[in-house]
Design a protein around this motif. Sequence first.
Motif, mmCIF file in Angstrom:
data_model
loop_
_atom_site.group_PDB
_atom_site.id
_atom_site.type_symbol
_atom_site.label_atom_id
_atom_site.label_comp_id
_atom_site.label_asym_id
_atom_site.label_seq_id
_atom_site.Cartn_x
_atom_site.Cartn_y
_atom_site.Cartn_z
ATOM 1 N N GLN A 170 0.833 -1.208 0.000
ATOM 2 C CA GLN A 170 0.000 0.000 0.000
ATOM 3 C C GLN A 170 0.862 1.250 0.000
ATOM 4 N N ARG A 171 1.976 1.173 0.691
ATOM 5 C CA ARG A 171 2.879 2.318 0.723
ATOM 6 C C ARG A 171 3.324 2.662 -0.694
ATOM 7 N N LYS A 172 3.618 1.626 -1.482
ATOM 8 C CA LYS A 172 4.026 1.877 -2.865
ATOM 9 C C LYS A 172 2.851 2.342 -3.710
ATOM 10 N N ALA B 43 1.820 5.768 -2.837
ATOM 11 C CA ALA B 43 2.939 6.719 -2.812
ATOM 12 C C ALA B 43 3.000 7.465 -1.478
ATOM 13 N N VAL B 44 2.969 6.709 -0.388
ATOM 14 C CA VAL B 44 3.061 7.308 0.943
ATOM 15 C C VAL B 44 4.512 7.679 1.203
ATOM 16 N N LYS B 45 4.728 8.915 1.608
ATOM 17 C CA LYS B 45 6.089 9.326 1.912
ATOM 18 C C LYS B 45 6.360 9.081 3.386
ATOM 19 N N ASN C 182 -0.374 12.271 3.703
ATOM 20 C CA ASN C 182 0.146 10.907 3.791
ATOM 21 C C ASN C 182 -0.683 10.049 4.738
ATOM 22 N N LYS D 271 -3.572 8.914 2.771
ATOM 23 C CA LYS D 271 -3.238 7.828 1.849
ATOM 24 C C LYS D 271 -3.120 6.505 2.608
ATOM 25 N N ALA E 69 -1.043 16.021 -3.049
ATOM 26 C CA ALA E 69 -1.686 14.829 -2.506
ATOM 27 C C ALA E 69 -3.133 14.739 -2.969
ATOM 28 N N GLU F 76 -3.352 13.103 -6.286
ATOM 29 C CA GLU F 76 -3.122 11.663 -6.201
ATOM 30 C C GLU F 76 -4.355 10.936 -5.685
#
Lengths: 517, 315
Positions: free
Chosen positions: A396-398, A401-403, A418, A421, A448, A451
């Motif tokens: 999910q992080r990918k 696109a969670v920073k 973030n 997300k 964000a 996105e």
Amino acid sequence: MVETATNLRPLVEMRGIVKTFGGVHALKGVDLNIYPGEVHVILGENGAGKSTLMKILSGTYQPSDGRIFVDGTEYTHLTPVQATHLGIAIIYQELSVINELSALENLFVGRIPVRRRFGFGVVDWALMRREAAEILKKLAVTLNLDTPVRNLPIAHRQVIEIAKALMLNARVVVMDEPTSSLTTLEVRSLFKIVRQLRDAGTAVLFISHKFDEVRAIGDRFSVLKDGATTGTGMIADTTNDDLIRMMVGRAVKQYFRNEQPVDRRQAPVLKVSHVSSRDRRQVVDVSFEVYKGEIIGFAGLIGSGRTELMNCLFGTMARSSGRIELNGRDITPRGPVEAVKRAMAYITESRRQTGFMPNFSIENNIAVSRSVKISPLRGTWGLIRSREDHRLAEEQRKAMAVKCASVRQNITELSGGNQQKVLIGKWMCTQPDVFIFDEPTRGIDVGAKAEIYRIMRALSNSGKAIIMVSSELPEILAICDRVAVFKTGRIVQVLDGATATEEQILDLALIREETAK
Amino acid sequence: MNRTQLATFWERYGTFCILVLIIAVFSALSPAYFFRPENILQIGVQSAITVLTALGEFFAILIAGIDLSVGSILAITGIVTAKLMVAGLHPVLAVLGGGVLMGMVLGAINGALVNFTGLHPFIITLGTNAIFRGLTFIISGANPVFGFPYEFVLALTGNVGFVPAPVLLALCLAVVLWFVTTKTRLGRNIYAMGGNREAAYFSGIDIKLHTLVVFIISGFCSGLAGVLSTARTGAAEPLAGQNFETFAIASAIIGGTSFFGGRGRIPSVVVGGLIIGTISNGLNMLHIQTFYQLVVMGSLIIAAVSIDRLVGQGR
């Protein structure tokens, strides 16, 4: 009196006011002149910057740039105390009276007069009564001073706030949506007071959404949009259409709308019928459908019942009736546990309150709902599968696109965007078929936002039913294929997202209400 | 070490540091008696009941609640277990029925009342604490119950190898509950509820079910403590376990459990219980009267939590 107002020197002059919050521009150079003896209406959509501007005027916020003059003198660092001394008083929507004290005590909160008696300082009730009577006479209201404020109607509490402001010799009184909780009769008496104030030379800043009130009471107006002034003038010379155009009327990016037209001849993915809240007032008999590849948006004023509807759908608010069908199958949940198990996801409007667990890592925040979904017996029993949780969190992080430095990081260390997300990612892991996005971009930076729109569109294209609630009209128009305009717990009308305009939506959400009364 | 590192270290080992400090102080004050193997084991035995009740209390506090009825559940289960044995029931069955099951049922009553009324557990358990204590008096006629089989006492006060049975029991339960809190969905959901009840609810966690389970766990622990207490004194006292909620809460809080919910660890709670036991033992060694002990105990609780707040501010 009004005609001459503009010839006077302004009482307060705000020039090029800029306010940024961590890189986000809330105000981008607002000009505002306030003259004595005028009722100046401030108009603007939710989030246009009205409240921020008022907080700068009252010294609560310091502007990032710009100049403020009061009586021609510049104040670079206006503090709340200074503002009060200069005669600037704000009456907030949530009144700040103390409910347990009497009306009289409330009028003198923080400055109770004292006189010496037998060597002690005692409260000078007689003086308080005298002064209070005088000010109430000026306002032409009668009110029992000894009643605890909690027993008074809201209108009287407002009068107390106004009286308090006047006792401090306020020359500028700001009223933030003062009529929102008043009855028609109370509004009329409030307006009488406002006119008296104006005629006595006080400047009144009146923030409102309601056009009929604006017309009834306002002399001049200023319109804010996206943190900038888009118009100012005399109310009498301006039509409602003009005002609405100034409030909206921007080039809307429509990149996120569906390219292919939605096929509405097929059976809908989601069918919601006759949903009412238990009290049958907050949500009244709402029915709608969501077709494949479609995002439906709910527009309306804050407090119109949209969030309540979403809660009724998700089972977090009690219903008196209603049925939710997914591809013809009844999935109406009795509570959130069933909602999760039956593949519904709810990204709530307040991340902090109903979104994340502040004591959890990103990974655990993502894992909780999936754990409920896959676990037998209401998600309670069974072991944590930490390797799987970690893998899913990384996925999910990918995807979102969670920073972040690591998914084992605490979620409170992330920025709002973030965090949002992560919360979307959490629901993705439950593989839902129905997504409810309630104000999904509130308090999130522009990047964000885009996105999140992209994610919503992708979900919709993959056949999920997407419901979105937003108070930002440009956002609704940029992404929704259909827009349901919501008012007092009902859908007023469903518009086609491609042809609907902000003016049309605002018209349905605001003005119809007034003509209907 | 910077501030956040210190805070992290303190969160993990702070309670242990306090225990070491207290042991050092008592060893210095009473060098001949305090720091000897027999006494250390004795501390373990004395702490076992506190640790048991603290483990249950820990769960109640973890969901930002509290359980004030641990002391009276201890008393009533002790009395019922003893009565059952006197009536001729096999001790094992008496312990399971009158102690463990009874404790769980009383805990379930607490949980069900919290769920049903929506009131804060403080109010509910304040009430049930009085109710359970009253029932204890009614059942026992305000008299201690004794005359149960000696094997029962022997089994629960003797040693397994060189470890006293109560210590072993408390440790085993701690390990099981530690496993529950760190490795099971139940445990994670309870932490989630404590961290943000609303968010947990919206995430699909069954708040009422978990509240019920939490109070059942607490009742279970108190029930077990009641059995141990009866065995230890050789009689079931209707006044047993008075003020034990104070010690249970203190152990959990000294063990770093956040009163606001969602934060805390089982090992630290065990150490917290040991701290309470050590203080009480040490004061005995110094021949300080019970009345004064309460004063000292209360002061130390406040001191320990204050230190925790001061050092842990980086959190």
